[in-house]
Design an enzyme around this catalytic site. Structure first.
Site, PDB file in Angstrom:
ATOM      1  N   ARG A 186       5.072  12.676  -2.233  1.00 26.35           N
ATOM      2  CA  ARG A 186       5.170  13.170  -0.364  1.00 26.35           C
ATOM      3  C   ARG A 186       6.174  12.637   0.269  1.00 26.35           C
ATOM      4  O   ARG A 186       6.815  11.283  -0.077  1.00 26.35           O
ATOM      5  CB  ARG A 186       4.191  13.254   0.600  1.00 26.35           C
ATOM      6  CG  ARG A 186       2.619  13.635  -0.216  1.00 26.35           C
ATOM      7  CD  ARG A 186       2.101  14.356   0.529  1.00 26.35           C
ATOM      8  NE  ARG A 186       0.759  15.355   0.102  1.00 26.35           N
ATOM      9  CZ  ARG A 186       0.111  15.356   0.949  1.00 26.35           C
ATOM     10  NH1 ARG A 186      -0.309  15.596   2.117  1.00 26.35           N
ATOM     11  NH2 ARG A 186      -0.868  16.270  -0.008  1.00 26.35           N
ATOM     12  N   HIS A 224      12.840  -2.557   1.196  1.00 26.15           N
ATOM     13  CA  HIS A 224      12.270  -1.075   2.051  1.00 26.15           C
ATOM     14  C   HIS A 224      13.152  -0.434   1.648  1.00 26.15           C
ATOM     15  O   HIS A 224      14.410  -0.422   2.003  1.00 26.15           O
ATOM     16  CB  HIS A 224      12.278  -1.686   3.614  1.00 26.15           C
ATOM     17  CG  HIS A 224      11.593  -2.476   3.650  1.00 26.15           C
ATOM     18  ND1 HIS A 224      10.029  -2.364   3.682  1.00 26.15           N
ATOM     19  CD2 HIS A 224      12.025  -3.482   4.920  1.00 26.15           C
ATOM     20  CE1 HIS A 224       9.356  -3.660   4.151  1.00 26.15           C
ATOM     21  NE2 HIS A 224      10.356  -4.064   4.983  1.00 26.15           N
ATOM     22  N   ASN A 245       8.273  -5.891  -1.359  1.00 28.30           N
ATOM     23  CA  ASN A 245       8.043  -4.645  -0.514  1.00 28.30           C
ATOM     24  C   ASN A 245       6.286  -4.843  -0.144  1.00 28.30           C
ATOM     25  O   ASN A 245       5.880  -4.255  -0.432  1.00 28.30           O
ATOM     26  CB  ASN A 245       8.874  -3.527  -1.013  1.00 28.30           C
ATOM     27  CG  ASN A 245       8.150  -2.142   0.150  1.00 28.30           C
ATOM     28  OD1 ASN A 245       8.143  -1.984   1.295  1.00 28.30           O
ATOM     29  ND2 ASN A 245       9.227  -1.328  -0.595  1.00 28.30           N
ATOM     30  N   ALA A 267       3.196  -1.466   4.689  1.00 24.24           N
ATOM     31  CA  ALA A 267       2.524  -1.197   5.663  1.00 24.24           C
ATOM     32  C   ALA A 267       2.052  -2.416   6.487  1.00 24.24           C
ATOM     33  O   ALA A 267       2.668  -2.540   7.278  1.00 24.24           O
ATOM     34  CB  ALA A 267       1.622   0.052   6.639  1.00 24.24           C
ATOM     35  N   SER A 292      13.481   2.776   2.630  1.00 19.66           N
ATOM     36  CA  SER A 292      13.837   3.477   3.665  1.00 19.66           C
ATOM     37  C   SER A 292      14.498   2.206   4.658  1.00 19.66           C
ATOM     38  O   SER A 292      14.600   1.213   4.173  1.00 19.66           O
ATOM     39  CB  SER A 292      12.828   3.788   4.161  1.00 19.66           C
ATOM     40  OG  SER A 292      12.167   3.346   5.119  1.00 19.66           O
ATOM     41  N   GLU A 317      12.682  -9.635  -0.067  1.00 16.80           N
ATOM     42  CA  GLU A 317      12.292  -8.199   0.742  1.00 16.80           C
ATOM     43  C   GLU A 317      13.240  -6.655   0.747  1.00 16.80           C
ATOM     44  O   GLU A 317      13.883  -6.964   0.852  1.00 16.80           O
ATOM     45  CB  GLU A 317      12.161  -8.780   2.375  1.00 16.80           C
ATOM     46  CG  GLU A 317      11.731  -7.461   3.335  1.00 16.80           C
ATOM     47  CD  GLU A 317      11.649  -7.523   4.608  1.00 16.80           C
ATOM     48  OE1 GLU A 317      12.777  -8.264   4.843  1.00 16.80           O
ATOM     49  OE2 GLU A 317      10.355  -6.952   5.391  1.00 16.80           O
ATOM     50  N   ARG A 375       8.156  -0.168  12.919  1.00 20.48           N
ATOM     51  CA  ARG A 375       8.746  -0.748  11.638  1.00 20.48           C
ATOM     52  C   ARG A 375       9.738  -1.867  11.729  1.00 20.48           C
ATOM     53  O   ARG A 375      10.821  -2.490  11.309  1.00 20.48           O
ATOM     54  CB  ARG A 375       8.883   0.829  11.125  1.00 20.48           C
ATOM     55  CG  ARG A 375       8.083   1.419  10.391  1.00 20.48           C
ATOM     56  CD  ARG A 375       8.449   2.438  10.137  1.00 20.48           C
ATOM     57  NE  ARG A 375       7.841   3.806  10.010  1.00 20.48           N
ATOM     58  CZ  ARG A 375       7.000   4.107   9.247  1.00 20.48           C
ATOM     59  NH1 ARG A 375       6.267   2.780   8.009  1.00 20.48           N
ATOM     60  NH2 ARG A 375       6.121   4.968   9.285  1.00 20.48           N
ATOM     61  N   TYR A 380      11.508   9.097   1.556  1.00 19.07           N
ATOM     62  CA  TYR A 380      11.264   7.686   0.111  1.00 19.07           C
ATOM     63  C   TYR A 380      11.970   7.647  -0.688  1.00 19.07           C
ATOM     64  O   TYR A 380      11.694   7.024  -1.646  1.00 19.07           O
ATOM     65  CB  TYR A 380      10.265   7.525   0.105  1.00 19.07           C
ATOM     66  CG  TYR A 380       9.367   6.781   1.054  1.00 19.07           C
ATOM     67  CD1 TYR A 380       9.712   5.636   2.074  1.00 19.07           C
ATOM     68  CD2 TYR A 380       8.037   7.185   1.770  1.00 19.07           C
ATOM     69  CE1 TYR A 380       9.258   4.717   2.544  1.00 19.07           C
ATOM     70  CE2 TYR A 380       7.874   6.809   3.083  1.00 19.07           C
ATOM     71  CZ  TYR A 380       8.118   5.801   3.401  1.00 19.07           C
ATOM     72  OH  TYR A 380       8.031   5.047   4.912  1.00 19.07           O
ATOM     73  N   PRO A 382       0.633  -1.169   0.233  1.00 19.66           N
ATOM     74  CA  PRO A 382      -0.257  -0.182  -0.149  1.00 19.66           C
ATOM     75  C   PRO A 382       0.907   0.718  -0.344  1.00 19.66           C
ATOM     76  O   PRO A 382       2.121   1.704   0.553  1.00 19.66           O
ATOM     77  CB  PRO A 382      -0.460  -0.535   1.124  1.00 19.66           C
ATOM     78  CG  PRO A 382      -0.815  -1.217   1.740  1.00 19.66           C
ATOM     79  CD  PRO A 382       0.491  -2.060   1.162  1.00 19.66           C
ATOM     80  N   ASN A 383       0.624   2.447  -0.752  1.00 15.28           N
ATOM     81  CA  ASN A 383       1.080   3.572  -0.737  1.00 15.28           C
ATOM     82  C   ASN A 383       1.414   3.530  -1.837  1.00 15.28           C
ATOM     83  O   ASN A 383       2.539   4.829  -1.932  1.00 15.28           O
ATOM     84  CB  ASN A 383       1.266   4.252   0.080  1.00 15.28           C
ATOM     85  CG  ASN A 383      -0.008   4.581   1.539  1.00 15.28           C
ATOM     86  OD1 ASN A 383      -0.934   4.226   0.483  1.00 15.28           O
ATOM     87  ND2 ASN A 383      -0.662   3.773   2.574  1.00 15.28           N
ATOM     88  N   ARG A 422      14.150   4.138  11.243  1.00 14.71           N
ATOM     89  CA  ARG A 422      12.694   4.629  12.204  1.00 14.71           C
ATOM     90  C   ARG A 422      12.115   4.278  13.321  1.00 14.71           C
ATOM     91  O   ARG A 422      12.701   3.966  14.353  1.00 14.71           O
ATOM     92  CB  ARG A 422      11.898   4.365  10.981  1.00 14.71           C
ATOM     93  CG  ARG A 422      13.130   4.531   9.672  1.00 14.71           C
ATOM     94  CD  ARG A 422      11.872   5.071   8.006  1.00 14.71           C
ATOM     95  NE  ARG A 422      10.692   5.290   8.882  1.00 14.71           N
ATOM     96  CZ  ARG A 422       9.677   5.285   7.285  1.00 14.71           C
ATOM     97  NH1 ARG A 422      10.131   4.625   7.107  1.00 14.71           N
ATOM     98  NH2 ARG A 422       8.581   5.957   7.379  1.00 14.71           N
TER      99      ARG A 422
END
Ligand code: CA2
Length: 143
Positions: A17, A99, A73, A76, A101, A97, A110, A22, A9-10, A106
């Protein structure tokens, strides 16, 4: 070799943004990177993005018997989804996997990755280049 790249998602909002976290590259830039990598490395790379957990599970199940390696990836859902973990375990397709970031640097929530428990390798904090690294990892180990 057939590789499926799955984004959660996203991630389709990349570049719109949060460039500080990112980067400024867009989702279209990622798709171009995947296409270029496929051509350069002589790999068949498919990609799938969804904002819906069940759709991601369906796509992982669909890959069974058709796909040689998965780059995922889960965004969330990384930190919440036992369903995605179970799907990856069920199909037993080698998975890496990614990511964008550095999730380790963080928030505490996470720090846990359920999906990662079914992946043999994780790349984090390398930006979009991490996807290429993950593809090359699968090629090096399974082509
Ligand atoms: O670093 C990553 O790749 C993440 O998987 C990205 C997820 C985050 O929930 C994970 O903890 C780490 C978030 C993807 C959302 O991407 C956005 C894109 C544009 C604007 C805001 C968020």
């Amino acid at each position: 070799m057939k590789i499926l790249v799955i984004n959660g998602p996203n991630l389709n909002m990349l570049g719109i943004r949060e460039p500080g976290i990112y980067g400024s590259s867009t989702f279209a830039d990622l798709l171009a990177l995947l296409e270029q990598t496929g051509k350069e490395e002589n790999l068949e790379i498919q990609q799938y993005q969804s904002n819906h957990e069940g759709d991601l599970v369906d796509k992982i199940q669909w890959a069974y018997g058709k796909i040689d390696g998965i780059v995922i990836n889960p965004a969330a859902y990384t930190h919440t989804s036992v369903a995605i973990l179970d799907a990856l375990k069920a199909v037993r397709i080698p998975a890496v996997e990614v990511h964008i970031s550095d999730v380790d640097a963080r928030e505490a929530f996470r720090q846990i990755s359920y999906a990662g428990m079914a992946c043999e390798h994780t790349i984090k904090g390398h930006g979009l280049a991490g996807y290429r690294e993950a593809i090359l990892y699968l090629k090096a180990h399974y082509a």
